[in-house]
Design an enzyme around this catalytic site. Structure first.
Site, PDB file in Angstrom:
ATOM      1  CG  HIS A 129      -8.928  32.288  41.412  1.00 39.21           C
ATOM      2  ND1 HIS A 129     -10.003  32.510  40.569  1.00 39.21           N
ATOM      3  CD2 HIS A 129      -9.093  31.027  41.881  1.00 39.21           C
ATOM      4  CE1 HIS A 129     -10.772  31.422  40.534  1.00 39.21           C
ATOM      5  NE2 HIS A 129     -10.236  30.489  41.309  1.00 39.21           N
ATOM      6  CD  GLU A 175     -15.391  29.878  44.489  1.00 45.00           C
ATOM      7  OE1 GLU A 175     -14.644  29.032  45.005  1.00 45.00           O
ATOM      8  OE2 GLU A 175     -16.184  29.595  43.583  1.00 45.00           O
ATOM      9  CG  ASN A 314     -17.394  31.966  41.212  1.00 45.69           C
ATOM     10  OD1 ASN A 314     -17.599  32.791  40.322  1.00 45.69           O
ATOM     11  ND2 ASN A 314     -16.183  31.677  41.663  1.00 45.69           N
ATOM     12  CE1 TYR A 316     -18.259  26.924  40.521  1.00 47.95           C
ATOM     13  CE2 TYR A 316     -18.302  25.287  38.762  1.00 47.95           C
ATOM     14  CZ  TYR A 316     -17.715  26.386  39.364  1.00 47.95           C
ATOM     15  OH  TYR A 316     -16.593  26.960  38.800  1.00 47.95           O
ATOM     16  CD  GLU A 388     -15.169  30.111  39.207  1.00 44.48           C
ATOM     17  OE1 GLU A 388     -15.505  29.008  39.687  1.00 44.48           O
ATOM     18  OE2 GLU A 388     -14.158  30.735  39.569  1.00 44.48           O
TER      19      GLU A 388
HETATM   20  C1  PNW Z   1     -14.410  27.218  42.124  1.00 42.57           C
HETATM   21  N1  PNW Z   1     -18.360  24.045  46.081  1.00 42.57           N
HETATM   22  O1  PNW Z   1     -14.280  26.618  43.381  1.00 42.57           O
HETATM   23  C2  PNW Z   1     -13.096  27.932  41.860  1.00 42.57           C
HETATM   24  O2  PNW Z   1     -13.266  29.333  41.791  1.00 42.57           O
HETATM   25  C3  PNW Z   1     -12.358  27.439  40.670  1.00 42.57           C
HETATM   26  O3  PNW Z   1     -11.002  27.812  40.751  1.00 42.57           O
HETATM   27  C4  PNW Z   1     -12.537  25.943  40.541  1.00 42.57           C
HETATM   28  O4  PNW Z   1     -11.729  25.365  39.568  1.00 42.57           O
HETATM   29  C5  PNW Z   1     -14.002  25.720  40.215  1.00 42.57           C
HETATM   30  O5  PNW Z   1     -14.834  26.294  41.194  1.00 42.57           O
HETATM   31  C6  PNW Z   1     -14.397  24.258  40.062  1.00 42.57           C
HETATM   32  O6  PNW Z   1     -14.223  23.572  41.256  1.00 42.57           O
HETATM   33  C7  PNW Z   1     -15.339  25.968  44.008  1.00 42.57           C
HETATM   34  O7  PNW Z   1     -18.081  23.215  46.960  1.00 42.57           O
HETATM   35  C8  PNW Z   1     -15.043  25.171  45.073  1.00 42.57           C
HETATM   36  O8  PNW Z   1     -19.551  24.275  45.793  1.00 42.57           O
HETATM   37  C9  PNW Z   1     -16.039  24.539  45.775  1.00 42.57           C
HETATM   38  C10 PNW Z   1     -17.355  24.699  45.385  1.00 42.57           C
HETATM   39  C11 PNW Z   1     -17.663  25.497  44.311  1.00 42.57           C
HETATM   40  C12 PNW Z   1     -16.653  26.124  43.621  1.00 42.57           C
END
Ligand code: PNW
Length: 485
Positions: A129, A175, A314, A316, A388
């Site tokens: 990670h 990722e 993952n 979001y 995630e």
């Molecule tokens: C993840 N985006 O990163 C990581 O796996 C984690 O370590 C981090 O803390 C978490 O998301 C929250 O940021 C991301 O741009 C980085 O969509 C960028 C994105 C999504 C997840």
């Protein structure tokens, strides 16, 4: 805190895994304990210019020392799984295949995993990670070099030999897309190499994210081969990769926007998912990235093809995608790697795709998650593990205790996203829901200013932990949603 919890929209199977995720560098602290070596995140974040609050992960949430307290809290939340990562430089301080293994690091993680299992929590273990041993960055520029593959495979073998009896769910890489772009294009994350910002003295790195991505994929393929052929893949055990995929919704119904959205999906997720599940970069990825995209040999295609037992996702947020209004300048690398598209959150009629959150890039759009799940299952046909999913409430960074515990915005986000999984339970096999994150922690370039946790950490008072309202809510909601065995 009083929490109203409505009944879930349906039932998930009894073996559905539920819990929270973290990553070693974001929570452990104790950078020198038990013979740990330096990682690129130590180096990067100790330069105060690299984080929002000027702080490093040296202390983080002190979870290396407080793991018993953390596991007890997790147990009180009723989770059935915990996703964490191993620190490579605790296990092999200098990282490489000829470098010594550190028995104290191995002993620590064995003790930690046994404590999880003793508390009924399934370890979901990520090998990498982002916290690469600094020695490998110095030796051959880390993932810029093919030398990384043998060293990564050796590290994986040490982990399999020492922990496979305790781990049923392995994740090779978290990722790869984010690591390649943030670390080797934007330079906003370690190792901080960028063509735009010239953080690194070496200067131009315009091809780097392509090469780094390629070496991440080859490493993953080689580790999967070792796992399967080395006798580690015993019944009930699985290994996969985790890819970050946001949904790209066409901005409007013009052909141009439909194509733009397809290009966005192609270079943000297909770039990695297509090789791993289908064996080569997709035709669209080749077209969008162009001639600089490295090529796999036929043997390498065989190596990476079908190398992940599941789709580790993952997820979001969702963006609206259109072609840029003006020509993208040559230096705007990220744009180019995003498929020559523009992302927006505002529809043509001025309405917004979802309510503003506490970080600019993440807005709740549950219907986008639903479309994405269908898309991924249709394209790759694999079981999906949500590894995630999470959000930050507006103003969460500035609210004082105890108001900060009232994270109703996060509650709605989690419930709405879980409800999409429930709604699709007869058509898309989702096997796990892991929220980001178990506790507020070191949020990379944001330092401690961005709080993703369901547990509030008081950085001013001995890192005391307090469950937020969302933690209490989720315990009850998931407890009801998951059928009893
Ligand atoms: C993840 N985006 O990163 C990581 O796996 C984690 O370590 C981090 O803390 C978490 O998301 C929250 O940021 C991301 O741009 C980085 O969509 C960028 C994105 C999504 C997840």
């Amino acid at each position: 805190i009083a929490v109203q919890v409505p009944p879930p929209a349906g039932q998930l199977p009894a073996d559905f895994l539920w819990g929270y995720a973290t990553a070693a560098y974001q929570i452990e602290g104790s950078p020198e304990a038990d013979g740990r070596g330096l990682s690129i995140w130590d180096t990067f974040s100790r330069d105060p210019a690299h984080t929002e609050d000027g702080k490093s992960g040296d202390i983080a949430t002190d979870s290396y020392a407080r793991y018993e307290e953390d596991i007890a809290l997790m147990k009180s939340y009723g989770v059935t799984a915990y996703r964490f990562s191993l620190s490579w430089s605790r296990i092999i301080p200098l990282g490489g295949k000829n470098d010594p293994v550190n028995p104290a690091g191995i002993a620590y993680y064995r003790k930690f995993m046994k404590a999880l299992i003793a508390n009924g929590i399934e370890p979901m273990c990520t090998l990498f990670h982002w916290d690469l041993p600094q020695a490998l960055q110095d030796r051959y520029t880390g993932f810029c070099s093919r030398d990384i593959i043998e060293d990564f495979v050796n590290y994986a073998k040490v982990c399999f030999d020492n922990f496979n009896d305790l781990v049923n769910l392995w994740i090779t890489i978290n990722e790869p897309n984010v690591y390649a772009l943030m670390g080797h294009c934007l330079g906003t994350q370690a190792p901080g190499r960028s063509s735009d910002r010239k953080i690194s003295p070496e200067g131009d790195s315009s091809l780097e994210p392509l090469i780094v991505g390629h070496n991440l994929l080859l490493s993953h393929g080689a580790i999967a081969k070792l796992y399967r052929e080395g006798g580690y893949k015993l019944p009930g055990k699985k290994l996969g990769i985790v890819i970050n995929v946001n949904w790209g919704e066409p901005y409007d119904d013009t052909e141009e926007s439909l194509e733009a959205a397809a290009d966005f999906m192609s270079v943000t997720s297909e770039w990695y998912a297509h090789p791993v599940y289908c064996g080569d970069y997709s035709e669209r990825t080749k077209r969008v990235i162009g001639a600089n995209l490295p090529k796999f040999t036929p043997e390498e295609i065989e190596l990476v093809k079908d190398s992940s037992d599941f789709f580790g996702l993952n997820h979001y947020t969702t963006y609206l995608i259109r072609r840029p209004s003006s020509e993208i300048s040559g230096s705007n690398m990220l744009m180019r790697f995003m498929g020559n598209v523009e992302t927006t959150v505002t529809y043509p009629d001025g309405t917004e795709i979802g309510p503003k959150a506490g970080l600019s890039w993440v807005r709740p759009v549950p219907w986008g998650f639903k479309k994405l799940l269908k898309y991924l299952y249709k394209n790759y046909g694999k079981d999906i593990y949500i590894t995630e999913n999470g959000v930050i409430c507006p103003n969460e960074g500035s609210l004082p205790y105890p108001e900060i515990l009232e994270d109703d915005y996060r509650i709605s986000y989690f419930r709405d996203y879980v409800d999409q999984i429930i709604a699709l339970k007869d058509s898309v096999p989702v096997k796990a829901y892991i929220g980001w994150s178990f506790l507020d922690n070191f949020e990379w370039q944001e330092g401690y200013t961005a709080r993703f946790g369901v547990t509030y950490v008081d950085y001013e008072d001995n890192l005391k932990r307090y469950p937020k309202k969302s933690a209490i809510y989720m315990t009850e909601y998931m407890g009801k949603a998951i059928a009893k065995a």
